[in-house]
Design a protein around this motif. Structure first.
Motif, mmCIF file in Angstrom:
data_model
loop_
_atom_site.group_PDB
_atom_site.id
_atom_site.type_symbol
_atom_site.label_atom_id
_atom_site.label_comp_id
_atom_site.label_asym_id
_atom_site.label_seq_id
_atom_site.Cartn_x
_atom_site.Cartn_y
_atom_site.Cartn_z
ATOM 1 N N GLN A 192 16.737 13.085 -2.240
ATOM 2 C CA GLN A 192 17.965 13.201 -3.028
ATOM 3 C C GLN A 192 19.215 12.912 -2.198
ATOM 4 O O GLN A 192 19.276 13.166 -1.007
ATOM 5 C CB GLN A 192 18.066 14.593 -3.661
ATOM 6 C CG GLN A 192 18.272 15.719 -2.673
ATOM 7 C CD GLN A 192 16.981 16.306 -2.159
ATOM 8 O OE1 GLN A 192 15.933 15.685 -2.249
ATOM 9 N NE2 GLN A 192 17.063 17.505 -1.611
ATOM 10 N N HIS A 199 10.508 8.054 -13.473
ATOM 11 C CA HIS A 199 11.207 7.474 -14.621
ATOM 12 C C HIS A 199 12.208 6.409 -14.159
ATOM 13 O O HIS A 199 12.317 5.331 -14.772
ATOM 14 C CB HIS A 199 11.951 8.565 -15.405
ATOM 15 C CG HIS A 199 11.067 9.693 -15.819
ATOM 16 N ND1 HIS A 199 11.531 10.974 -16.057
ATOM 17 C CD2 HIS A 199 9.713 9.753 -16.035
ATOM 18 C CE1 HIS A 199 10.532 11.760 -16.400
ATOM 19 N NE2 HIS A 199 9.425 11.046 -16.397
ATOM 20 N N ALA A 200 12.927 6.706 -13.070
ATOM 21 C CA ALA A 200 13.927 5.759 -12.567
ATOM 22 C C ALA A 200 13.278 4.467 -12.087
ATOM 23 O O ALA A 200 13.799 3.371 -12.332
ATOM 24 C CB ALA A 200 14.731 6.411 -11.431
ATOM 25 N N ALA A 218 19.180 4.706 -17.395
ATOM 26 C CA ALA A 218 18.326 5.374 -16.410
ATOM 27 C C ALA A 218 19.136 6.360 -15.569
ATOM 28 O O ALA A 218 18.687 7.471 -15.273
ATOM 29 C CB ALA A 218 17.658 4.342 -15.514
ATOM 30 N N ARG A 219 20.351 5.962 -15.222
ATOM 31 C CA ARG A 219 21.224 6.848 -14.446
ATOM 32 C C ARG A 219 21.585 8.100 -15.244
ATOM 33 O O ARG A 219 21.614 9.212 -14.715
ATOM 34 C CB ARG A 219 22.490 6.082 -14.059
ATOM 35 C CG ARG A 219 23.531 6.894 -13.307
ATOM 36 C CD ARG A 219 24.664 5.968 -12.894
ATOM 37 N NE ARG A 219 25.690 6.685 -12.150
ATOM 38 C CZ ARG A 219 26.846 7.084 -12.660
ATOM 39 N NH1 ARG A 219 27.115 6.857 -13.941
ATOM 40 N NH2 ARG A 219 27.735 7.708 -11.928
ATOM 41 N N TYR A 221 9.043 14.093 -13.550
ATOM 42 C CA TYR A 221 9.488 13.515 -12.279
ATOM 43 C C TYR A 221 10.505 12.397 -12.532
ATOM 44 O O TYR A 221 10.135 11.277 -12.896
ATOM 45 C CB TYR A 221 8.292 12.994 -11.482
ATOM 46 C CG TYR A 221 7.660 14.067 -10.635
ATOM 47 C CD1 TYR A 221 7.741 14.035 -9.248
ATOM 48 C CD2 TYR A 221 7.009 15.154 -11.223
ATOM 49 C CE1 TYR A 221 7.184 15.037 -8.465
ATOM 50 C CE2 TYR A 221 6.453 16.158 -10.452
ATOM 51 C CZ TYR A 221 6.536 16.100 -9.069
ATOM 52 O OH TYR A 221 5.994 17.091 -8.298
ATOM 53 N N PRO A 222 11.802 12.683 -12.349
ATOM 54 C CA PRO A 222 12.824 11.666 -12.608
ATOM 55 C C PRO A 222 12.708 10.451 -11.696
ATOM 56 O O PRO A 222 13.108 9.348 -12.076
ATOM 57 C CB PRO A 222 14.140 12.411 -12.372
ATOM 58 C CG PRO A 222 13.784 13.573 -11.508
ATOM 59 C CD PRO A 222 12.401 13.952 -11.909
ATOM 60 N N THR A 249 18.285 10.292 -15.431
ATOM 61 C CA THR A 249 17.631 10.770 -14.208
ATOM 62 C C THR A 249 18.589 11.199 -13.099
ATOM 63 O O THR A 249 18.169 11.879 -12.162
ATOM 64 C CB THR A 249 16.713 9.675 -13.632
ATOM 65 O OG1 THR A 249 17.524 8.568 -13.194
ATOM 66 C CG2 THR A 249 15.711 9.190 -14.675
#
Length: 247
Positions: A102, A33-34, A60-61, A29-30, A64
């Motif tokens: 998103q 993580h972000a 992070a960018r 799950y990004p 993810t």
């Protein structure tokens, strides 16, 4: 830190029916993580390690597809679903229990350094895919932003914003209030009609009522012996057809 991560994982499992296990959430799950990496970046930022904060955000960018400025304030149990293309600006504030899909942008419309430029989300806000929330205003607690909406002004608590530019739908009865308490994926409210659609339906109903009254007047005049030109069948107003076009 670990208690917050456990809280985030449990929150994702509750909100996403596709999440089958904690291990799946941790590894796949990004959005999770972000959020975790943003907490590291924010710690660096607040402790005057600005470059390290920005670099952590950049990593992070890259990992993810989600860009959150290290200066942004992110609350507890924030769920970024799918997440690709989400951008959250430096002075943005995201309350607890928010859901962001998103392609969402929490952006600024000012170039003034040091000023509040980005929006503030209250607790429990849901922002649908592709929505753009632009400016230093507040989206009230429990509000919903529909997919692809462009919001440039304040949204009251519990309201729904849809369209471009966004129009505000306010709760007006108990049914809407019950619907507002439900989780609404992508910011779509059950039975949440577009206010423009409501207005058009009202005009159509009014036109149909007036036509019916005119027909009664013509019938009364004909009974009184006054000859009036009647409406042709092809000219008659069809409210059902018009309502279908509006829907």
């Amino acid at each position: 830190m670990f208690s917050r991560i456990r809280e985030d994982i449990a929150n994702i499992i509750v909100r996403d029916p596709a999440a089958r296990s904690e291990w799946e959430v941790i590894t796949c799950y990004p959005g999770l993580h972000a959020i975790v990496m943003q907490r590291w970046a924010n710690w660096f930022w607040r402790n005057d390690l600005k470059w390290l904060g920005r670099f952590t955000s950049h990593i992070a960018r890259w990992l993810t597809g989600i860009e959150i400025h290290p200066g942004a304030r992110i609350g507890r149990r924030v769920f970024i679903d799918h997440g690709f293309g989400v951008v959250i600006g430096e002075t943005a504030e995201v309350g607890d229990d928010c859901t962001i899909y998103q392609g969402v942008t929490l952006g600024g419309t000012s170039l003034s350094k040091g000023a509040k430029r980005h929006p503030t989300l209250g607790n429990g806000v849901i922002i649908g895919a592709g929505a753009q929330v632009l400016g230093a205003f507040t989206v009230g607690e429990g509000a919903k932003i529909g997919s692809n909406a462009v919001v440039v002004k304040e949204v009251p608590a519990g309201a729904t914003a849809v369209g471009n530019p966004a129009r505000i739908i306010l709760k007006d009865n108990a049914r809407d209030e019950a619907a507002a308490r439900m989780f609404a994926a992508y910011g779509v409210t059950p039975n949440g009609d577009d206010p423009l659609s409501k207005a058009l339906h009202g005009l159509i109903d009014n036109a149909a009522t007036q036509e019916h009254q005119i027909e009664r007047i013509l019938a009364a005049l004909k009974c009184a012996g006054i000859d009036c030109e009647t409406l042709l069948a092809t000219e008659k107003f069809d409210p059902e057809e018009m309502n279908k076009l509006v829907e």
